[in-house]
Design a protein around this motif. Structure first.
Motif, short mmCIF file in Angstrom:
data_model
loop_
_atom_site.label_atom_id
_atom_site.label_comp_id
_atom_site.label_asym_id
_atom_site.label_seq_id
_atom_site.Cartn_x
_atom_site.Cartn_y
_atom_site.Cartn_z
N TYR A 235 6.40 -9.40 -8.52
CA TYR A 235 6.26 -8.98 -10.27
C TYR A 235 6.36 -7.41 -9.83
N GLU A 237 6.60 -5.03 -13.47
CA GLU A 237 5.64 -4.70 -14.75
C GLU A 237 6.59 -3.64 -15.16
N TYR A 250 5.19 -4.65 -23.44
CA TYR A 250 5.09 -4.97 -21.75
C TYR A 250 5.11 -6.56 -21.53
N LEU A 252 5.25 -8.66 -17.43
CA LEU A 252 5.19 -8.57 -16.38
C LEU A 252 5.30 -10.32 -16.14
N TRP A 297 -2.10 -9.10 -10.97
CA TRP A 297 -2.79 -8.16 -11.44
C TRP A 297 -2.10 -7.00 -12.51
N ARG A 298 -2.52 -6.54 -13.18
CA ARG A 298 -1.85 -5.55 -14.23
C ARG A 298 -2.87 -4.62 -12.95
N ARG A 299 -1.91 -3.37 -13.50
CA ARG A 299 -2.03 -2.39 -13.28
C ARG A 299 -3.43 -1.96 -13.19
N ASN A 301 -5.43 -3.25 -15.12
CA ASN A 301 -6.30 -4.35 -14.28
C ASN A 301 -7.06 -3.87 -13.28
#
Length: 415
Positions: A235, A237, A250, A252, A297-299, A301
């Motif tokens: 993944y 982002e 953005y 992802l 996951w977003r960085r 979060n």
């Protein structure tokens, strides 16, 4: 045939372009200099080394947009390039003609940038890549940046070591304490990174169907068998851009691995395979290292839980609408997932993993001719797995743990 004509107090040179049209250049003081310049252009055309003066005057900003449109890379790479262009390169070179850029000015500019030296190098490298493309597009005859060595700032406090992001090098004990604190769903991601060297995006992109596959390789008169994680995608982002660089928010999304060395099978130590099996049995989603809803996951979060677990947090009393939160002592302030990946590579050096296998496990392309001749053997693989197993159990004893998350007694026989 080149010619010259009087234009007021100066002379204008005229010559035939490769496409049959007539080119011209004004401002020569005499007829002789105008004719000489025109003949030089026609000679360069016949030799195949002519550059159109109009293209030479193209600004760096104009050509950069064309370059970024035509040279498509992985999404994250494109985003990183645009970040450097927007933040550092274009503000200085946007309106400069390609033919006017000199190494002297570029070197002086990069020294003035108030960023890390490695980032300065990346900016100059990107500029050089674009200038080489301009040579290929016949906008200029030579890239003045190619092969040049940057001047590094050694005055003042330039030589003073920068404060490290992490106060000390991470230990296996730090990874265990952090994993225990985060709980099984997040902690297994931490342990897997520390003991296999998965990159952040590779961990998010791992599919359960490619977790704990089997490697089978002849070994003496028998067969070497071990579980592996198969890395084929990741993944990424990054900020999406239009061809002209306009920001669009953005993204992802899944992408292929960054290079051929990154697509690999990573041998998994027995203790980690056991924990991963329990996690896969409990986890309902197709990506083992995802959020509780199954999304990547977003960085930001991830950091909401990860940073307090590393850096510590204050106690929070229970009140209306807010639950009680216990105090956490710091484990290792500044620790991040990249440092945990680096820990794995450090451990490989500590336990003497041979180069062919060390590069393979880390997803690095081994430099030199030896990568074509040397391959990891089952003995190398067995030594690495035994070494990581020993490191894990020693760290468990050092922090006083027998089980992880109070769920699994790791000393039970493997199923």
């Amino acid at each position: 045939m080149a010619s010259a004509e009087k234009r007021g107090s100066t002379w204008r040179a005229r010559y035939n372009k490769p496409d049959g049209s007539v080119g011209s250049e004004s401002g020569f003081p005499t007829k002789k200099t105008a004719l000489g310049w025109g003949r030089e252009q026609e000679a360069a055309i016949r030799a195949g080394r002519w550059v159109d003066p109009d293209l030479r005057a193209t600004t760096f900003g104009e050509f950069t947009k064309s370059f970024m449109t035509s040279r498509r890379k992985r999404g994250r790479t494109v985003g990183t390039r645009w970040e450097k262009l927007d933040s550092h390169i274009l503000p200085r070179w946007q309106d400069t003609a390609l033919g006017s850029i000199t190494w002297y000015e570029v070197d002086a500019w990069q020294q003035s940038l108030t960023i890390a030296d490695v980032s300065r190098g990346h900016c100059v490298s990107l500029m050089s890549t674009i200038m080489t493309a301009a040579v290929d597009a016949q906008h200029i005859t030579v890239n003045p940046l190619f092969g040049r060595r940057r001047t590094r700032d050694t005055a003042g406090d330039a030589a003073v070591p920068k404060a490290p992001k992490v106060s000390r090098d991470p230990r296996p004990e730090d990874a265990l304490l952090l994993a225990e604190r985060l709980g099984p769903a997040r902690g297994i991601h931490v342990l897997t990174t520390a003991f296999t060297g998965l990159r952040w995006g590779e961990g998010l992109g791992l599919h359960r169907d490619r977790a704990l596959l089997e490697r089978r390789q002849p070994w003496g008169d028998a067969e070497f068998v071990c579980p592996v994680l198969r890395v084929v995608e990741e993944y990424a982002e990054y900020q999406e851009r239009d061809p002209d660089g306009t920001k669009n928010g953005y993204l992802l999304q899944l992408e292929p691995t960054k290079n051929d060395g990154s697509t690999r099978d990573i041998d998994v130590p027995r203790f980690l395979a056991r924990l991963l099996r329990h996690h896969l049995d409990d986890w309902p989603h197709e990506r083992p290292f995802s959020t509780t809803s199954g999304k990547p996951w977003r960085r930001g979060n991830w950091s909401r839980d990860f940073r307090p677990a590393c850096d510590g947090r204050d106690e929070r009393a229970k009140r209306q609408g807010v639950s009680y939160r216990a105090e956490w002592e710091p484990i290792l302030p500044g620790l991040d997932m990249r440092a945990l990946r680096a820990l794995h590579d450090t451990l490989q050096a500590q336990i003497g993993v041979k180069e062919p296998l060390a590069f393979e496990a880390a997803g690095h392309r081994r430099p030199g001719i030896k990568r074509h001749y040397q391959r990891p053997t089952p003995d190398m693989r067995a030594e690495r797995l035994a070494g990581l197993e020993e490191v894990f159990w020693k760290a468990m004893a050092n922090v006083g743990l027998r089980t992880m998350w109070g769920r699994v007694d790791l000393r039970k026989p493997d199923r």
